[in-house]
Design a protein around this motif. Structure first.
Motif, mmCIF file in Angstrom:
data_model
loop_
_atom_site.group_PDB
_atom_site.id
_atom_site.type_symbol
_atom_site.label_atom_id
_atom_site.label_comp_id
_atom_site.label_asym_id
_atom_site.label_seq_id
_atom_site.Cartn_x
_atom_site.Cartn_y
_atom_site.Cartn_z
ATOM 1 N N PRO A 95 20.441 5.962 1.990
ATOM 2 C CA PRO A 95 20.330 5.121 3.175
ATOM 3 C C PRO A 95 19.459 3.888 2.941
ATOM 4 O O PRO A 95 18.669 3.848 1.994
ATOM 5 C CB PRO A 95 19.703 6.043 4.223
ATOM 6 N N SER A 96 19.621 2.913 3.808
ATOM 7 C CA SER A 96 18.843 1.683 3.740
ATOM 8 C C SER A 96 17.350 2.013 3.713
ATOM 9 O O SER A 96 16.891 2.843 4.494
ATOM 10 C CB SER A 96 19.198 0.855 4.981
ATOM 11 N N GLY A 97 16.634 1.379 2.783
ATOM 12 C CA GLY A 97 15.179 1.570 2.722
ATOM 13 C C GLY A 97 14.737 2.735 1.855
ATOM 14 O O GLY A 97 13.542 2.982 1.717
ATOM 15 N N CYS A 98 15.689 3.455 1.225
ATOM 16 C CA CYS A 98 15.287 4.647 0.449
ATOM 17 C C CYS A 98 14.714 4.267 -0.914
ATOM 18 O O CYS A 98 14.148 5.116 -1.601
ATOM 19 C CB CYS A 98 16.456 5.613 0.287
ATOM 20 N N GLY A 99 14.918 3.007 -1.339
ATOM 21 C CA GLY A 99 14.309 2.568 -2.602
ATOM 22 C C GLY A 99 15.298 2.171 -3.690
ATOM 23 O O GLY A 99 14.906 1.993 -4.849
ATOM 24 N N LYS A 100 16.551 1.961 -3.335
ATOM 25 C CA LYS A 100 17.569 1.619 -4.341
ATOM 26 C C LYS A 100 17.242 0.288 -5.036
ATOM 27 O O LYS A 100 17.253 0.206 -6.268
ATOM 28 C CB LYS A 100 18.970 1.525 -3.702
ATOM 29 N N SER A 101 16.955 -0.749 -4.224
ATOM 30 C CA SER A 101 16.673 -2.064 -4.835
ATOM 31 C C SER A 101 15.408 -2.007 -5.683
ATOM 32 O O SER A 101 15.346 -2.616 -6.759
ATOM 33 C CB SER A 101 16.500 -3.136 -3.756
ATOM 34 N N THR A 102 14.424 -1.264 -5.218
ATOM 35 C CA THR A 102 13.168 -1.149 -5.972
ATOM 36 C C THR A 102 13.441 -0.500 -7.329
ATOM 37 O O THR A 102 12.919 -0.942 -8.362
ATOM 38 C CB THR A 102 12.145 -0.314 -5.166
ATOM 39 N N LEU A 103 14.272 0.533 -7.316
ATOM 40 C CA LEU A 103 14.606 1.217 -8.574
ATOM 41 C C LEU A 103 15.336 0.262 -9.520
ATOM 42 O O LEU A 103 15.039 0.199 -10.725
ATOM 43 C CB LEU A 103 15.466 2.456 -8.264
ATOM 44 N N SER B 296 0.836 -1.217 0.000
ATOM 45 C CA SER B 296 0.000 0.000 0.000
ATOM 46 C C SER B 296 0.865 1.259 0.000
ATOM 47 O O SER B 296 0.355 2.367 0.131
ATOM 48 C CB SER B 296 -0.921 -0.013 1.229
ATOM 49 N N ARG B 297 2.203 1.076 -0.122
ATOM 50 C CA ARG B 297 3.105 2.243 -0.018
ATOM 51 C C ARG B 297 3.664 2.667 -1.369
ATOM 52 O O ARG B 297 4.040 1.825 -2.182
ATOM 53 C CB ARG B 297 4.303 1.880 0.867
ATOM 54 N N THR B 298 3.741 3.995 -1.565
ATOM 55 C CA THR B 298 4.432 4.524 -2.740
ATOM 56 C C THR B 298 5.905 4.618 -2.352
ATOM 57 O O THR B 298 6.273 5.458 -1.530
ATOM 58 C CB THR B 298 3.876 5.909 -3.125
HETATM 59 N N1 LIG Z 1 6.950 -6.080 -0.527
HETATM 60 C C1 LIG Z 1 6.929 -4.861 0.006
HETATM 61 N N2 LIG Z 1 5.787 -4.291 0.401
HETATM 62 C C2 LIG Z 1 5.755 -3.037 0.906
HETATM 63 N N3 LIG Z 1 6.847 -2.275 1.080
HETATM 64 C C3 LIG Z 1 8.013 -2.802 0.695
HETATM 65 C C4 LIG Z 1 8.133 -4.108 0.138
HETATM 66 N N4 LIG Z 1 9.433 -4.333 -0.150
HETATM 67 C C5 LIG Z 1 10.096 -3.231 0.207
HETATM 68 N N5 LIG Z 1 9.242 -2.310 0.702
HETATM 69 C C6 LIG Z 1 9.582 -0.963 1.196
HETATM 70 O O1 LIG Z 1 10.079 -0.223 0.097
HETATM 71 C C7 LIG Z 1 11.071 0.679 0.537
HETATM 72 C C8 LIG Z 1 12.267 0.579 -0.377
HETATM 73 O O2 LIG Z 1 12.883 -0.703 -0.216
HETATM 74 P P1 LIG Z 1 14.209 -1.067 -1.006
HETATM 75 O O3 LIG Z 1 14.530 -2.489 -0.716
HETATM 76 O O4 LIG Z 1 14.043 -0.667 -2.423
HETATM 77 O O5 LIG Z 1 15.279 -0.086 -0.304
HETATM 78 P P2 LIG Z 1 16.864 -0.065 -0.393
HETATM 79 O O6 LIG Z 1 17.245 1.373 -0.499
HETATM 80 O O7 LIG Z 1 17.331 -0.967 -1.467
HETATM 81 O O8 LIG Z 1 17.296 -0.631 1.019
HETATM 82 P P3 LIG Z 1 18.599 -1.505 1.439
HETATM 83 O O9 LIG Z 1 19.780 -0.622 1.203
HETATM 84 O O10 LIG Z 1 18.348 -1.786 2.900
HETATM 85 O O11 LIG Z 1 18.569 -2.730 0.584
HETATM 86 C C9 LIG Z 1 11.383 0.329 1.985
HETATM 87 O O12 LIG Z 1 10.853 1.319 2.805
HETATM 88 C C10 LIG Z 1 10.708 -0.993 2.203
HETATM 89 O O13 LIG Z 1 10.208 -1.095 3.506
#
Ligand SMILES: Nc1ncnc2c1ncn2[C@@H]1O[C@H](COP(=O)(O)OP(=O)(O)OP(=O)(O)O)[C@@H](O)[C@H]1O
Length: 263
Positions: free
Chosen positions: A47-55, A25-27
């Motif tokens: 930082p961890s969780g900022c969205g790098k892996s998602t990108l 449910s999160r953008t």
């Molecule tokens: N399946 C999911 N459902 C909802 N939110 C998610 C899901 N997977 C990741 N997130 C959220 O998306 C955000 C981005 O996550 P992401 O893994 O892209 O960050 P990151 O910058 O790669 O972190 P890290 O450096 O710790 O790997 C985080 O806040 C995470 O909690």
């Protein structure tokens, strides 16, 4: 005039505009716009969780609920023709523990380049990829007996097999000692300079930023700034990219407060 290439040289490897990703449910990525130049190393830092892996998942085409524009090597992200042109290494090494390093690579090479006629080429590619990641001395070791850093390098070798144009590497240096980290960064530079590869490399270690040609600094699902390390240092009057990043975070927070108070 002769046309040496069908694509203009200035066309970036990745072009994003208004890129938004929703997870659950999160953008988690909000209206991002950026480019990744060809033949260069672009560091994705934040930082961890900022969205790098998602990108990165969006760029390689494995992320659902992506909206906006995201073009990769001249095609929309996820296009089937991109599969063999992109190498992707996730944070979790994807290797078979009960196979040796060479057998792991042989297996993936057979998928990429099947058939008896290609056997010699496969053998050469596998040997080269193992040497690239400095695992020649461990080629006959079972992957399950390797250290975490060595296993990640087997994954990297798999990604290098098809000589991809774009390499997307999610925190490839985590857990590596300083010598291996330096050697891996040297390999990244060689891949860009000698093979013309484009690398998109994530890290949350700011000192690695200085090793990149280009940076995308992220925070909380947004791109805070992009440019060369030098340009970012100059723009913020900082000595290091880490200080530049912190100043940009403070600037963004102050701008948000001003916007809030003028509502
Ligand atoms: N399946 C999911 N459902 C909802 N939110 C998610 C899901 N997977 C990741 N997130 C959220 O998306 C955000 C981005 O996550 P992401 O893994 O892209 O960050 P990151 O910058 O790669 O972190 P890290 O450096 O710790 O790997 C985080 O806040 C995470 O909690």
């Amino acid at each position: 005039m002769m046309n040496y290439s069908s694509r203009p040289p200035e066309e970036p490897a990745v072009h994003a505009q208004d890129l938004t990703v929703v997870r659950g449910s999160r953008t988690v990525l909000r209206g991002l716009g950026f480019t990744v130049p060809r033949g260069r190393i672009t560091g994705l830092l934040g930082p961890s969780g900022c969205g790098k892996s998602t990108l990165m998942r969006a760029v390689v085409g494995t992320q659902a609920k992506v909206t906006g524009t995201l073009d990769v090597l001249g095609r929309p992200a996820g296009h089937p023709s991109l599969r063999t042109r992109i190498g992707y290494v996730t944070q979790a090494p994807s290797v078979y523990d009960d196979l040796t390093v060479r057998q792991n690579l042989d297996y993936f090479a057979a998928i990429l380049d099947p058939g008896r006629a290609a056997a010699d080429r496969r053998h050469d590619n596998v040997t080269r990829a193992i040497a690239d990641v400095d695992l020649t001395g461990h080629a006959d070791a079972l992957a399950g007996t390797l250290s975490g850093g060595q296993r990640s390098r087997v994954s990297l070798a798999v990604a290098l097999l098809g000589a991809p144009e774009l390499l997307v590497l999610d925190e490839p240096t985590v857990g590596l000692d300083p010598v291996l980290r330096r050697d891996l960064w040297q390999l990244f530079h060689d891949l860009a300079a000698e093979r013309g590869a484009t690398l998109l490399v994530s890290s949350h270690v700011m000192d690695e930023a200085e090793r990149c040609h280009q940076l995308l600094l992220m925070r909380a699902g947004e791109v805070l700034a992009d440019g060369t390390p030098e340009a970012l240092r100059t723009r913020t009057g900082a000595d290091t990219v880490e200080t530049a990043f912190l100043r940009l975070v403070d600037e963004a927070a102050a701008a948000a407060r001003t916007k809030e108070s003028t509502r």
